[in-house]
Design an enzyme around this catalytic site. Structure first.
Site, PDB file in Angstrom:
ATOM      1  N   GLY A 199      -1.952  -3.030  -8.293  1.00  0.00           N
ATOM      2  CA  GLY A 199      -1.703  -4.457  -8.292  1.00  0.00           C
ATOM      3  C   GLY A 199      -0.254  -4.828  -8.112  1.00  0.00           C
ATOM      4  N   ASP A 224      -9.301  -1.110   1.451  1.00  0.00           N
ATOM      5  CA  ASP A 224      -9.368  -1.053  -0.015  1.00  0.00           C
ATOM      6  C   ASP A 224      -7.951  -1.034  -0.560  1.00  0.00           C
ATOM      7  OD1 ASP A 224     -12.179  -0.926  -0.084  1.00  0.00           O
ATOM      8  OD2 ASP A 224     -12.102   1.227   0.327  1.00  0.00           O
ATOM      9  N   LEU A 225      -7.527  -2.108  -1.178  1.00  0.00           N
ATOM     10  CA  LEU A 225      -6.155  -2.281  -1.645  1.00  0.00           C
ATOM     11  C   LEU A 225      -5.726  -1.138  -2.561  1.00  0.00           C
ATOM     12  CD1 LEU A 225      -3.675  -4.188  -1.668  1.00  0.00           C
ATOM     13  CD2 LEU A 225      -4.666  -5.254  -3.717  1.00  0.00           C
ATOM     14  N   ASP A 226      -4.589  -0.522  -2.227  1.00  0.00           N
ATOM     15  CA  ASP A 226      -3.987   0.557  -3.016  1.00  0.00           C
ATOM     16  C   ASP A 226      -4.872   1.800  -3.117  1.00  0.00           C
ATOM     17  OD1 ASP A 226      -1.878  -1.180  -3.474  1.00  0.00           O
ATOM     18  OD2 ASP A 226      -2.607  -1.806  -5.456  1.00  0.00           O
ATOM     19  N   GLU A 227      -5.835   1.936  -2.222  1.00  0.00           N
ATOM     20  CA  GLU A 227      -6.765   3.060  -2.294  1.00  0.00           C
ATOM     21  C   GLU A 227      -6.620   4.018  -1.108  1.00  0.00           C
ATOM     22  OE1 GLU A 227      -8.763   3.828  -4.709  1.00  0.00           O
ATOM     23  OE2 GLU A 227      -8.827   2.011  -5.931  1.00  0.00           O
TER      24      GLU A 227
END
Length: 294
Positions: A199, A224-227
């Site tokens: 985040g 996929d955020l930060d994935e």
């Protein structure tokens, strides 16, 4: 003599290394560095070879001659000219430590890339970018114009022929469409040691948990955020005596070095996507040498 690299991915089977070595020898090439990995879990084989063409064979001739070998092993492969400087777009918001670090490494030749533009949703770094004789593109991003702004960004990427986009603390989430279109060609620096503390404010999260290590993670961007698949990570020790602001300051140095190492791996074709992970081979001898020191 021209220096090249060959990158290979295929299913693991007997005879790959011997066949490639024999092919290069037959083409009058001398291997100078080699790395390989056999993933027992996926049964995928990865290889990167640096070599010199001692009889003048070029990439086109090598690619054509290698086609039958590649077909025999069902390989994904590419030959790379190691003198080629990859065209790169940098994107930045209001935190300039990664941008300034990359500009310095680029200037001294420690990162042999061709920076073809900097895109920002703020004006803070226009002067420093223009002073490096690099085109600066200000594109304001709001909830209302996000699709239009991203279309402008993609137009710049396509017009410049950029092969890699680096999010040097660019604090906007890219659309699924852009992430898919640029798969494996966008690198982000996340100011946390992923997969923990995702985040927008991970240092505060880390402080609240009383961690003893903070770090940074460079990864390929996915929807996929930060994935996305992780390329490079590093850490620095902290104690109970440090404040959240200390965490941010200490983290900046780690972010800059981690991002630079991830870019170095990508531009030298040392990083391979392997599902939701990466295979990252060690740097070849001499690849960290700068054109000029200081």
């Amino acid at each position: 003599m021209n220096s090249f690299a060959l990158t290979v991915k295929c299913k693991s089977t007997r005879g790959i290394v011997a066949t490639i070595a024999a092919f290069l020898a037959k083409q009058g090439c001398n291997i100078t560095d080699s790395a390989q990995f056999d993933d027992a879990e996926t049964q995928n084989f990865f290889m990167r070879i640096s070599f010199r063409s001692e009889k003048g064979a070029g990439i086109d001739a090598l690619t054509q001659a290698f086609a039958q070998t590649a077909e025999d092993f069902d390989m994904s492969y590419a030959f790379h000219d190691e003198s080629h400087k990859m065209k790169v777009i940098l994107m930045v918001s209001r935190f300039g430590h990664c941008l300034n670090d990359l500009l310095y490494r680029w200037r001294i030749g420690a990162l042999p890339i061709d920076i073809v533009g900097v895109i920002s949703n703020h004006m803070e770094y226009q002067k420093v970018v223009v002073n490096h004789d690099i085109p600066f593109h200000y594109i304001k991003v709001t909830k209302e114009n996000k699709a239009q702004a991203e279309a402008q960004q993609m137009a710049i990427i396509e017009d410049t022929g950029a092969e890699l986009v680096v999010l040097a603390r660019y604090m906007q989430v890219l659309s699924d469409e852009m992430c898919t279109k640029m798969s494996g060609r966008i690198i982000n620096i996340h100011h946390s040691f992923l997969p923990s503390f995702k985040g927008a404010n991970p240092y505060k999260q880390a402080y609240q948990r009383g961690v003893k290590l903070i770090g940074a993670t460079a990864h390929y961007v996915t929807a996929d955020l930060d994935e996305g698949p992780i390329i490079e990570q590093d850490i620095v020790r902290v104690t109970h005596a440090q404040s959240p602001e200390d965490y941010v300051s200490l983290g900046r140095d780690v972010e800059a070095s981690v991002l630079a190492r991830a870019i170095h791996a990508h531009i030298h074709h040392r990083s391979f996507l392997n599902g939701n992970k990466t295979i990252v081979f060690p740097a070849s001898p001499g690849s960290y040498a700068s054109e000029r020191m200081g």
